[in-house]
Design an enzyme around this catalytic site. Structure first.
Site, PDB file in Angstrom:
ATOM      1  N   LYS A  34      69.765 -67.715 -37.095  1.00  0.00           N
ATOM      2  CA  LYS A  34      70.912 -66.871 -37.416  1.00  0.00           C
ATOM      3  C   LYS A  34      70.912 -65.302 -37.052  1.00  0.00           C
ATOM      4  O   LYS A  34      70.074 -64.639 -37.762  1.00  0.00           O
ATOM      5  CB  LYS A  34      71.372 -67.040 -39.079  1.00  0.00           C
ATOM      6  CG  LYS A  34      72.667 -66.489 -39.305  1.00  0.00           C
ATOM      7  CD  LYS A  34      72.955 -66.572 -40.834  1.00  0.00           C
ATOM      8  CE  LYS A  34      74.259 -66.041 -41.314  1.00  0.00           C
ATOM      9  NZ  LYS A  34      74.452 -66.158 -42.700  1.00  0.00           N
TER      10      LYS A  34
ATOM     11  N   LYS B  99      66.319 -65.500 -40.086  1.00  0.00           N
ATOM     12  CA  LYS B  99      67.719 -64.826 -40.202  1.00  0.00           C
ATOM     13  C   LYS B  99      67.356 -63.351 -40.009  1.00  0.00           C
ATOM     14  O   LYS B  99      66.470 -62.713 -40.767  1.00  0.00           O
ATOM     15  CB  LYS B  99      67.834 -65.180 -41.734  1.00  0.00           C
ATOM     16  CG  LYS B  99      69.539 -64.674 -41.912  1.00  0.00           C
ATOM     17  CD  LYS B  99      69.848 -64.881 -43.447  1.00  0.00           C
ATOM     18  CE  LYS B  99      71.243 -64.360 -43.713  1.00  0.00           C
ATOM     19  NZ  LYS B  99      71.602 -64.813 -45.311  1.00  0.00           N
TER      20      LYS B  99
END
Length: 425
Positions: free
Chosen positions: A347, A286
């Site tokens: 992400k 992320k």
């Protein structure tokens, strides 16, 4: 009945190449006959013994008039625009465009596919009755947890999207510096999970494990007064949060916090409480991205300004990954896999296709990609202005995430994309 014999094209056999006759040593003992091949008349003087069985069956003694009726004229070549140069065809042994010449051929050779079963629908819920549109995400709303949530999920399921992830909008008065509301058994997230599982028992429900929706400082972990995000103390609360979600009926808990060691700690906590079948989808890579803005609008979860005597970091760069780094994702992936993750996520999605491929090539675990709010908002804004074809661009984006190696895609377009796959407009 000669018409019952299999047809043999002219090129299937040849007097000169396949059946040579040495005229200096041997003479034919049969009279010439006329052979009908479907395209022309050929004279052959081969002895019957020298003609293969399948070829003998294709020989038909006929007359020229009958043969003329069966001749197929070559198809005309379509005209080219005036001014097109006349050239000699290139001597190319391979022309890749031949495998792209028609929709049928392209579908047959397509290497990547996408279906509604690859999609997870993120849903924002709030503790109210009416759906509240999110200005920075046209078409997306904070859903009333009792009715709007059920209606939205029912529509998605009718189109084949049977996976959702829940993001609660916690009322401000319930937010604290330590975020204990995250593991309130009667909290908004827990009530929403339970309602969904009661209504749709076979629905796959994912959750978000992080403190930022419950933390008044807007961070995924507990913030010390000097601005340090506490790691191990935060992990303790993340474990409690994950267990409370499992008790409510969650199928998959998804730690998005990026604290070190949290996957292993959550796995042990779940197993200790008997939830050995609850999966973990880790936000493995992320990144500290600028594409999360609309999401933070939806949950009011952006970092807040510090008060007197407290330093609140203005961003999440001390725990989320640096967008400049590639190899670091592999280190995170190895740790998560060793700690018991069942699925690993990247992400954002489109700006990090190389990271998706990195994880795909280096792990046997399923890979998820988050097509995040900023990516959604850009496509929506361009489509609303007529600058892009929304359906074509969205499907291309989702297909790109699949091609890079993702098995699952979290996308706010999940329901719309499933409609487009079904041929709806």
């Amino acid at each position: 009945d000669c018409n019952a014999w299999p047809y043999v094209p002219p090129h299937s056999f040849s007097h000169s190449s396949h059946y040579p006759v040495n005229n200096t040593t041997r003479k034919s003992t049969v009279a010439p006959i006329t052979m009908k091949t479907g395209l022309c008349l050929q004279k052959t003087a081969l002895p019957k013994s020298r003609v293969p069985l399948v070829a003998r069956r294709a020989l038909v003694v006929t007359n020229v008039a009958e043969a003329d009726r069966d001749v197929v004229a070559p198809r005309a070549i379509p005209n080219s625009p005036e001014g097109t140069p006349v050239v000699t065809p290139q001597d190319l042994p391979s022309r890749p465009r031949r495998n792209r010449r028609s929709p049928t051929v392209r579908r047959a050779f397509s290497e990547t596919t996408i279906s509604p079963s690859n999609l997870i629908l993120p849903v924002f819920v709030h503790d109210g009755e009416k759906n509240i549109p999110i200005d920075s995400m046209p078409g997306v709303s904070r859903l009333g947890w009792k009715h709007g949530l059920i209606d939205s999920v029912a529509e998605a399921r009718s189109l084949g999207v049977n996976q959702v992830v829940i993001f609660p909008k916690t009322p401000d008065h319930l937010k604290t510096p330590t975020g204990e509301e995250a593991f309130n058994p009667n909290g908004l997230a827990q009530r929403s999970i339970s309602l969904l599982k009661d209504t749709f028992p076979d629905l796959e429900v994912y959750t978000d494990v992080a403190l930022d929706p419950y933390n008044c400082d807007g961070h995924d972990g507990i913030v010390r007064d000097d601005g340090v995000i506490l790691n191990d103390e935060t992990v303790e609360y993340l474990c409690r949060q994950a267990v409370s979600q499992a008790r409510a009926g969650a199928d998959v808990v998804s730690p998005s916090d990026m604290m070190d060691g949290r996957v292993g700690a959550i796995r042990r906590a779940l197993d200790r409480e008997g939830f050995t079948n609850v999966s973990i989808m880790s936000y493995t890579a992320k990144y500290a991205s600028a594409f999360y803005g609309p999401f933070r609008d939806a949950l009011a979860s952006a970092p807040q300004a510090g008060t007197s005597g407290r330093v609140i970091p203005p961003n999440k760069k001390t725990y989320q990954q640096d967008p400049a780094n590639y190899r670091e994702a592999l280190r995170e992936a190895r740790a998560d896999e060793a700690e018991g993750a069942d699925i690993m996520m990247v992400k954002p999605g489109l700006p990090y296709l190389d990271i998706i491929r990195l994880l795909r090539d280096n792990s046997p675990l399923p890979i998820a990609a988050y097509h995040v709010s900023g990516e959604y908002a850009m496509l929506k804004a361009a489509a609303e202005r007529g600058w892009l074809d929304e359906e074509e661009c969205v499907m291309e984006a989702l297909l790109s995430l699949r091609r890079a190696g993702s098995d699952l895609i979290l996308s706010y377009y999940a329901t719309e994309a499933a409609k487009w796959m079904a041929g709806e407009k």
